[in-house]
Design a protein around this motif. Structure first.
Motif, mmCIF file in Angstrom:
data_model
loop_
_atom_site.group_PDB
_atom_site.id
_atom_site.type_symbol
_atom_site.label_atom_id
_atom_site.label_comp_id
_atom_site.label_asym_id
_atom_site.label_seq_id
_atom_site.Cartn_x
_atom_site.Cartn_y
_atom_site.Cartn_z
ATOM 1 N N LEU A 22 0.826 -1.209 0.000
ATOM 2 C CA LEU A 22 0.000 0.000 0.000
ATOM 3 C C LEU A 22 0.863 1.263 0.000
ATOM 4 C CD1 LEU A 22 -2.837 -1.013 2.489
ATOM 5 C CD2 LEU A 22 -3.102 -0.534 0.058
ATOM 6 N N LEU A 23 1.896 1.264 0.848
ATOM 7 C CA LEU A 23 2.788 2.419 0.899
ATOM 8 C C LEU A 23 3.470 2.653 -0.449
ATOM 9 C CD1 LEU A 23 4.529 2.077 4.389
ATOM 10 C CD2 LEU A 23 3.144 3.995 3.606
ATOM 11 N N GLN A 24 3.955 1.559 -1.051
ATOM 12 C CA GLN A 24 4.640 1.712 -2.327
ATOM 13 C C GLN A 24 3.688 2.172 -3.430
ATOM 14 O OE1 GLN A 24 8.068 1.365 -2.585
ATOM 15 N NE2 GLN A 24 7.549 2.547 -4.425
ATOM 16 N N SER A 25 2.472 1.659 -3.406
ATOM 17 C CA SER A 25 1.473 2.058 -4.400
ATOM 18 C C SER A 25 1.167 3.548 -4.297
ATOM 19 C CB SER A 25 0.195 1.232 -4.207
ATOM 20 O OG SER A 25 -0.815 1.660 -5.097
ATOM 21 N N ALA B 96 12.674 5.443 1.806
ATOM 22 C CA ALA B 96 13.017 4.214 1.099
ATOM 23 C C ALA B 96 11.999 3.908 0.003
ATOM 24 C CB ALA B 96 13.101 3.051 2.084
ATOM 25 N N HIS B 97 10.723 4.072 0.317
ATOM 26 C CA HIS B 97 9.679 3.855 -0.694
ATOM 27 C C HIS B 97 9.736 4.937 -1.769
ATOM 28 C CE1 HIS B 97 7.329 0.446 0.824
ATOM 29 N NE2 HIS B 97 7.621 0.880 2.051
ATOM 30 N N PHE B 98 10.039 6.156 -1.350
ATOM 31 C CA PHE B 98 10.153 7.273 -2.293
ATOM 32 C C PHE B 98 11.296 7.018 -3.281
ATOM 33 C CE2 PHE B 98 11.275 12.016 -2.779
ATOM 34 C CZ PHE B 98 10.400 12.165 -3.843
ATOM 35 N N LYS B 99 12.407 6.485 -2.770
ATOM 36 C CA LYS B 99 13.540 6.153 -3.637
ATOM 37 C C LYS B 99 13.137 5.098 -4.660
ATOM 38 C CE LYS B 99 18.207 4.158 -3.527
ATOM 39 N NZ LYS B 99 19.295 3.648 -2.661
ATOM 40 N N ARG B 100 12.392 4.087 -4.192
ATOM 41 C CA ARG B 100 11.946 3.031 -5.082
ATOM 42 C C ARG B 100 10.978 3.577 -6.136
ATOM 43 N NH1 ARG B 100 9.215 -1.804 -2.044
ATOM 44 N NH2 ARG B 100 10.926 -1.306 -0.605
ATOM 45 N N ALA B 101 10.106 4.511 -5.726
ATOM 46 C CA ALA B 101 9.146 5.103 -6.663
ATOM 47 C C ALA B 101 9.853 5.979 -7.693
ATOM 48 C CB ALA B 101 8.113 5.924 -5.899
ATOM 49 N N PHE C 269 5.201 13.759 4.205
ATOM 50 C CA PHE C 269 5.271 13.944 5.654
ATOM 51 C C PHE C 269 4.597 12.758 6.330
ATOM 52 C CE2 PHE C 269 3.497 16.185 9.531
ATOM 53 C CZ PHE C 269 4.718 16.250 10.181
ATOM 54 N N GLY C 270 5.288 12.119 7.264
ATOM 55 C CA GLY C 270 4.751 10.945 7.952
ATOM 56 C C GLY C 270 3.797 11.330 9.062
ATOM 57 N N GLU C 271 2.560 11.589 8.726
ATOM 58 C CA GLU C 271 1.562 12.016 9.702
ATOM 59 C C GLU C 271 1.061 10.825 10.525
ATOM 60 O OE1 GLU C 271 -0.999 14.737 11.649
ATOM 61 O OE2 GLU C 271 0.610 15.099 10.231
ATOM 62 N N ASP D 252 9.768 6.435 10.803
ATOM 63 C CA ASP D 252 8.674 6.753 9.888
ATOM 64 C C ASP D 252 9.166 7.451 8.624
ATOM 65 O OD1 ASP D 252 9.414 8.968 11.314
ATOM 66 O OD2 ASP D 252 7.406 9.481 12.020
ATOM 67 N N SER D 253 9.915 8.545 8.782
ATOM 68 C CA SER D 253 10.362 9.299 7.605
ATOM 69 C C SER D 253 11.403 8.516 6.799
ATOM 70 C CB SER D 253 10.926 10.663 8.018
ATOM 71 O OG SER D 253 12.061 10.532 8.843
ATOM 72 N N THR D 254 12.184 7.675 7.469
ATOM 73 C CA THR D 254 13.166 6.858 6.752
ATOM 74 C C THR D 254 12.472 5.808 5.897
ATOM 75 O OG1 THR D 254 14.771 7.186 8.543
ATOM 76 C CG2 THR D 254 15.191 5.377 7.014
ATOM 77 N N LEU D 255 11.409 5.209 6.428
ATOM 78 C CA LEU D 255 10.638 4.248 5.641
ATOM 79 C C LEU D 255 10.020 4.927 4.413
ATOM 80 C CD1 LEU D 255 9.420 1.379 5.372
ATOM 81 C CD2 LEU D 255 7.465 2.209 6.686
#
Length: 454
Positions: A213-216, A243-248, A334-336, A237-240
Motif C-alpha cells: 500500500l505504501l509503495q502504491s 526508502a519507498h520514495f527512492k523506489r518510486a 510527511f509521515g503524519e 517513519d520518515s526513513t521508511l
C-alpha cells in the motif's frame, strides 16, 4: 482570501448581506433568489469544477483522475442530493455548492489531515481551509473559547469540533455537513467501525500488504507530483517513506529530502540522525537552518493558521516550505500519525498488559507478579502487571487511554482549571471513540485516540 494563501474559501450569504464584494470577486459565484453563493480556490492541491448552478472543490488527490472523480461526485449528487455514499478514497475534502437549491455540502474524509473550518451565523455561512480567513471577515466578534483551554494545555490541541475561537468550528474527520434553508446538519459518514473486519492474515501477510500500500501510494504520488521531496528526520517513519520514495523515483533517479536543523548542542544529534539516514539511502539532503527567533516564529504561525502548533518544530515549517520552493519543489511528503504505526509507550503498555492477563488470569497472581518485578528492579514489568488490572476500566486516570498524547503535567493543569475540567476533557475524548464506532480492543482504541484526540 489572501493572494498568496493556498486552500479554499466560500460561503452562502443572505442577499441582504453587506459582503457582496466577496461574491463579485470570487472564482465562482451564483446569485439566487434568497442567497448568494461563492467560492475561492488557490494552490495546486485545490481543484475547482463547475457546471452551471453547481460548483465543486476537490482538495487532495483521489485515487482516480480528478475529472473522473468530479464527474462521479456530480452524478452522485444528482442522484441522491448528498455526498455520503461516494466510493472515492484518499486524503480528501469536498465542497459542493448548489445555486439552484441555494445550499451547500462539505465532507472531510476520515484519512489524512485536511482541515476545514466554518462559521454559521444568522445571515451567512462561511467556510475555509484556514481559520484565520474566517477571522479576517470581521463579521462576528473574535472571542477566546475558554472552555477548550484545559484540553489545549493537556494535549496541545483541541480535539473535536471546537476551536480556540468562539463561533468557529472544525469539520471532523469522516463528517459531512450540509447547509440548506439556513440550517446546518452534521453527520459522521465514515467511521473506523466500517473498516474493522475479521481477518485471517498472518503478521507477515499484514506487513506485506502495508508495504504494498505504501509503495502504491508513493508510486502514484511521484507520477502525479514529480517535484516532491521527503521531510526526513531520520526517524523510522520518515526513513521508511524515503526508502519507498527512492523506489518510486527509480533506483538511478534523484530523490531529495529536507529537514530543519537547530544550531544547538542538544539538537545536533538530531541533525546527524537525518544526515545518516539520507546518506544510507543516497538522498540529496538539504538542511534548513532554524535561525528565526522562536517566539517570532510561533507568533507568525498562530497568525497564519489560527491554531497552536501540535509539535514544537512546526513553527519552522514556513521556513522549510520557502526553502523547498526555492529549490524548485512543490510538494512535501510527511509521515503524519506514524507513532500509531511504529509504536507508542501507552500502546506498548497495553499490549504487555494483555500478554500478562493471558498468563496471569487472576488479580492475585498479577499482584504477586507486580511485587516480584518491583523487588527485582523491573519497573517496566511491574507497571505492565499493574496496568493489566485496569486495562478494561477506562475511567481510571492511569489507564493508557487517558495517558496518550498528554504533553503537560496533569497536576499543573488541575491546579489551573480543577479536577472537573480534566475529567470533562477525558469524557469528551472518549465520546469521540464512540462516535467513530471504534472496537472494544484496547490497542485499537489507543490508536484511534491518538489519531482523533491529539
Amino acid at each position: 482570501m489572501h493572494p498568496n494563501e493556498t486552500g479554499f474559501f466560500g460561503g452562502i450569504l443572505d442577499r441582504s448581506s453587506e459582503q457582496s464584494s466577496l461574491v463579485q470577486n470570487a472564482d465562482w459565484q451564483w446569485i439566487g433568489q434568497q442567497h448568494s453563493l461563492f467560492l475561492y480556490s488557490r494552490g495546486l492541491a485545490c481543484h475547482l469544477f463547475h457546471w452551471d448552478h453547481l460548483a465543486l472543490i476537490i482538495r487532495g488527490r483521489p485515487q482516480t483522475s480528478l475529472h473522473l472523480a468530479a464527474e462521479e461526485i456530480r452524478l452522485e449528487y444528482a442522484r441522491t442530493g448528498n455526498l455520503s455514499n461516494l466510493q472515492l478514497q484518499g486524503n480528501l475534502t469536498l465542497v459542493l455548492l448548489d445555486g439552484q437549491r441555494e445550499s451547500g455540502a462539505l465532507i472531510r474524509y476520515l484519512v489524512g489531515n485536511s482541515l476545514t473550518y466554518y462559521y454559521d451565523g444568522p445571515d451567512a455561512f462561511y467556510f475555509s481551509s484556514n481559520l484565520t480567513t474566517l477571522l479576517d471577515l470581521e463579521t462576528f466578534p473574535v472571542e477566546l473559547n475558554r472552555s477548550v483551554l484545559p484540553s489545549l494545555f493537556l494535549h496541545r490541541f483541541t480535539p473535536g469540533r471546537d476551536t480556540l475561537i468562539q463561533h468557529c468550528s472544525r469539520l471532523l474527520p469522516g463528517e459531512q455537513l450540509t447547509r440548506s434553508n439556513n440550517m446546518v446538519q452534521r453527520s459522521i459518514v465514515q467511521s473506523y467501525g466500517q473498516h474493522q473486519q475479521p481477518t485471517s492474515q498472518t503478521e507477515s501477510e499484514a506487513l506485506d500488504q502495508l508495504d504494498h500500500l505504501l509503495q502504491s501510494e508513493l508510486d502514484s504520488h511521484s507520477a502525479t507530483y514529480p517535484k516532491s521531496a521527503n521531510l526526513l528526520s531520520g526517524g523510522v517513519d520518515s526513513t521508511l517513506l524515503q526508502a519507498h520514495f527512492k523506489r518510486a523515483s527509480g533506483s538511478d533517479s534523484s530523490h531529495s529530502s529536507f529537514c530543519v536543523t537547530v544550531n544547538h548542542p542538544s539538537t545536533l544529534p538530531d541533525t546527524d540522525y537525518a544526515l545518516s539516514a539520507a546518506h544510507a539511502l543516497g538522498a540529496n539532503h538539504t538542511l534548513v537552518p532554524a535561525d528565526q527567533n522562536y517566539l517570532a516564529a510561533l507568533t507568525q504561525t498562530l497568525a497564519t493558521t489560527g491554531e497552536l502548533p501540535n509539535h514544537v518544530q512546526l513553527v519552522h515549517f514556513r521556513s522549510l516550505a520557502q526553502s523547498m520552493q526555492h529549490h524548485g519543489f512543490t510538494h512535501g511528503l510527511f509521515g503524519e500519525a506514524a507513532d500509531s504505526l511504529f509504536g507508542m509507550t501507552p500502546t506498548t503498555h497495553a499490549q504487555m498488559s494483555l500478554f500478562v492477563r493471558r498468563f496471569c488470569p487472576s488479580r492475585t497472581l498479577r499482584s504477586v507478579g507486580r511485587r516480584l518485578a518491583q523487588l527485582m528492579g523491573r519497573r517496566y514489568l511491574a507497571r505492565s502487571f499493574e496496568t493489566a488490572n485496569l486495562i478494561h476500566d477506562e475511567s481510571q486516570l492511569s489507564h493508557p487511554l487517558n495517558q496518550i498524547a498528554i504533553f503537560t503535567n496533569r497536576s499543573a493543569v488541575k491546579a489551573c482549571f480543577g479536577s472537573d475540567a480534566i475529567e470533562d476533557v477525558i469524557e469528551q475524548r472518549h465520546k469521540l471513540l464512540e462516535m467513530y464506532d471504534v472496537s472494544d480492543d484496547p490497542v485499537d482504541r489507543l490508536h484511534a485516540m491518538n489519531l482523533l484526540g491529539s
